[in-house]
Design a protein around this motif. Structure first.
Motif, mmCIF file in Angstrom:
data_model
loop_
_atom_site.group_PDB
_atom_site.id
_atom_site.type_symbol
_atom_site.label_atom_id
_atom_site.label_comp_id
_atom_site.label_asym_id
_atom_site.label_seq_id
_atom_site.Cartn_x
_atom_site.Cartn_y
_atom_site.Cartn_z
ATOM 1 N N ARG A 74 -3.562 5.051 0.335
ATOM 2 C CA ARG A 74 -4.375 5.682 1.383
ATOM 3 C C ARG A 74 -3.652 6.862 2.006
ATOM 4 O O ARG A 74 -2.429 6.998 1.874
ATOM 5 C CB ARG A 74 -4.820 4.669 2.445
ATOM 6 N N ILE A 75 -4.430 7.720 2.664
ATOM 7 C CA ILE A 75 -3.861 8.803 3.475
ATOM 8 C C ILE A 75 -4.059 8.395 4.927
ATOM 9 O O ILE A 75 -5.196 8.237 5.379
ATOM 10 C CB ILE A 75 -4.578 10.154 3.236
ATOM 11 N N ALA A 108 -12.729 9.275 -0.606
ATOM 12 C CA ALA A 108 -11.624 10.076 -0.080
ATOM 13 C C ALA A 108 -12.166 11.267 0.713
ATOM 14 O O ALA A 108 -11.678 11.573 1.807
ATOM 15 C CB ALA A 108 -10.727 10.544 -1.221
ATOM 16 N N ALA A 109 -13.195 11.905 0.166
ATOM 17 C CA ALA A 109 -13.771 13.071 0.849
ATOM 18 C C ALA A 109 -14.323 12.663 2.213
ATOM 19 O O ALA A 109 -14.192 13.388 3.200
ATOM 20 C CB ALA A 109 -14.869 13.694 -0.010
ATOM 21 N N ILE A 153 0.858 -1.184 0.000
ATOM 22 C CA ILE A 153 0.000 0.000 0.000
ATOM 23 C C ILE A 153 0.896 1.237 0.000
ATOM 24 O O ILE A 153 1.884 1.299 0.740
ATOM 25 C CB ILE A 153 -0.908 0.003 1.248
ATOM 26 N N VAL A 154 0.552 2.221 -0.838
ATOM 27 C CA VAL A 154 1.317 3.460 -0.884
ATOM 28 C C VAL A 154 0.582 4.533 -0.074
ATOM 29 O O VAL A 154 -0.617 4.754 -0.250
ATOM 30 C CB VAL A 154 1.518 3.930 -2.337
ATOM 31 N N LEU A 156 -8.846 3.448 5.309
ATOM 32 C CA LEU A 156 -9.446 2.871 4.108
ATOM 33 C C LEU A 156 -8.431 2.964 2.973
ATOM 34 O O LEU A 156 -7.934 4.060 2.671
ATOM 35 C CB LEU A 156 -10.715 3.628 3.713
ATOM 36 N N THR A 157 -8.112 1.819 2.359
ATOM 37 C CA THR A 157 -7.176 1.788 1.233
ATOM 38 C C THR A 157 -7.966 1.561 -0.044
ATOM 39 O O THR A 157 -8.831 0.685 -0.094
ATOM 40 C CB THR A 157 -6.154 0.637 1.435
ATOM 41 N N LEU A 158 -7.681 2.369 -1.070
ATOM 42 C CA LEU A 158 -8.385 2.260 -2.348
ATOM 43 C C LEU A 158 -7.453 1.697 -3.412
ATOM 44 O O LEU A 158 -6.327 2.177 -3.573
ATOM 45 C CB LEU A 158 -8.901 3.633 -2.776
#
Ligand code: AMP
Ligand code: MG
Length: 314
Positions: free
Chosen positions: A115-116, A84-85, A60-61, A92-94
């Motif tokens: 993810r952030i 994301a919003a 995951i990045v 949560l990883t997309l």
């Protein structure tokens, strides 16, 4: 290896290590991550080497903002914008189509997982380094994920630098959602509950087209051994087990009528937050077998049951 406080000096050292194509362990709200410059093949291969992680398992990045996430994607689905919003920064990883000019992050598919993280130290590290950081959990492959700097030290004594940000608040990995098909698809249950995600994207397809009540069906990816303590973990409906040799530890939850041992919360989020630390404690106590009482078969327990199931896999 050194463990440092995440103050200005600690962050400066961490950035220096990352820019030198090496790795840094850092806190996130899920578990501690082993971070490396996602654009550096050398740094990324160091993650695989230290963890002994199989090459097919992609990373995951982590990025600091949505613009940085979009820069890694070939296309950015509408659902990604909405999710994301609503949920970033957060667990949560997309998975989205990967920008064509980028190499795969440790695996050769056409997608990228992003993810952030919602942890001040992780965000400051991402901003200060200006790098997207590939970061799996900071433990040896298949072992228990680290929720403290101490856990990282024990599992990966060769990591050059660990930023100590205290215990992880969620204590369980992010939920991974694949947005490359028509209907978002769950790749890994995790911290963010499905019910919450559905409120934004509607229906979600589950691995192996499992039932919506969340009962996990065996699939190759999900029965694989992972998140496992040294002790043999048996997932049981009843703690009265005979014929076990050596010291036995019990992992249960409140209200199950069990006393002693590791009694975690009957709330799935709180249970998840304590699970890995409890497994570390049971291993430290030297038990040969851990009897883990099966949690309820409801969707709220999906992520916990996934982790216990994999910890019990042979
Ligand atoms: P870990 O780094 O151990 O927390 O695991 C990362 C999770 O994200 C694994 O379940 C991976 O299979 C998944 N993952 C990472 N990148 C991708 C990708 N490009 N496509 C699908 N799944 C991914
Ligand atoms: Mg992991």
């Amino acid at each position: 290896m050194s463990v440092v406080r995440p103050d200005a000096e600690g962050l400066r050292r961490a950035v220096e290590v990352l820019r030198a194509d090496s790795v840094v362990a850092f806190p996130t709200e899920t578990v501690y991550g082993l971070g490396a410059n996602a654009f550096s093949e050398k740094a990324v291969s160091e993650i695989y080497r230290l963890k002994n992680r199989p090459a097919w398992n992609p990373l995951i990045v982590h990025v600091a903002n949505v613009e940085a996430a979009r820069a890694l994607a070939e296309t950015w689905p509408g659902a990604a914008d909405e999710l994301a919003a609503q949920f970033w920064p957060g667990p949560l990883t997309l998975v989205v189509p990967r920008a064509r000019h980028l190499a795969g992050v440790g695996a050769s598919n056409d997608t990228i997982a992003i993810r952030i993280p919602a942890h001040e130290v992780a965000l400051r590290l991402l901003e200060a380094s200006g790098l997207p950081l590939a970061a799996p959990s900071a433990n040896r492959s298949e072992g228990i994920s680290p929720t403290t700097a101490e856990h990282v030290l024990r599992s990966l004594p060769d990591v050059p630098l660990v930023l100590d940000g205290g215990p992880a608040s969620w204590g369980i990995e992010s939920t991974v959602l694949d947005l490359t098909a028509e209907t978002p698809r769950l790749l890994r249950p995790g911290a963010l509950p499905l019910r919450t995600i559905r409120e934004v994207v509607g229906s979600i397809s589950l691995p192996d087209e499992g039932p919506v009540d969340g009962a996990v069906r065996p699939s190759p990816g999900m029965s694989r051994r992972h998140y496992a303590p040294r002790a043999t973990l048996l997932l049981v409906k009843d703690l009265d087990q005979t014929g076990l040799s050596g010291p036995v530890g019990v992992l249960a939850y409140e209200g199950a009528g069990v006393e002693g041992a590791e009694i975690l919360s009957s709330d799935p989020r709180e249970y998840a937050a304590d699970l890995y630390a409890a497994l570390h404690r049971l291993d430290d106590a030297g038990v040969a077998t851990i009897l883990a009482l099966e949690p309820p078969q409801t969707e709220d327990w999906l992520a916990v049951r996934d982790r216990l199931g994999r910890a019990a896999a042979k």
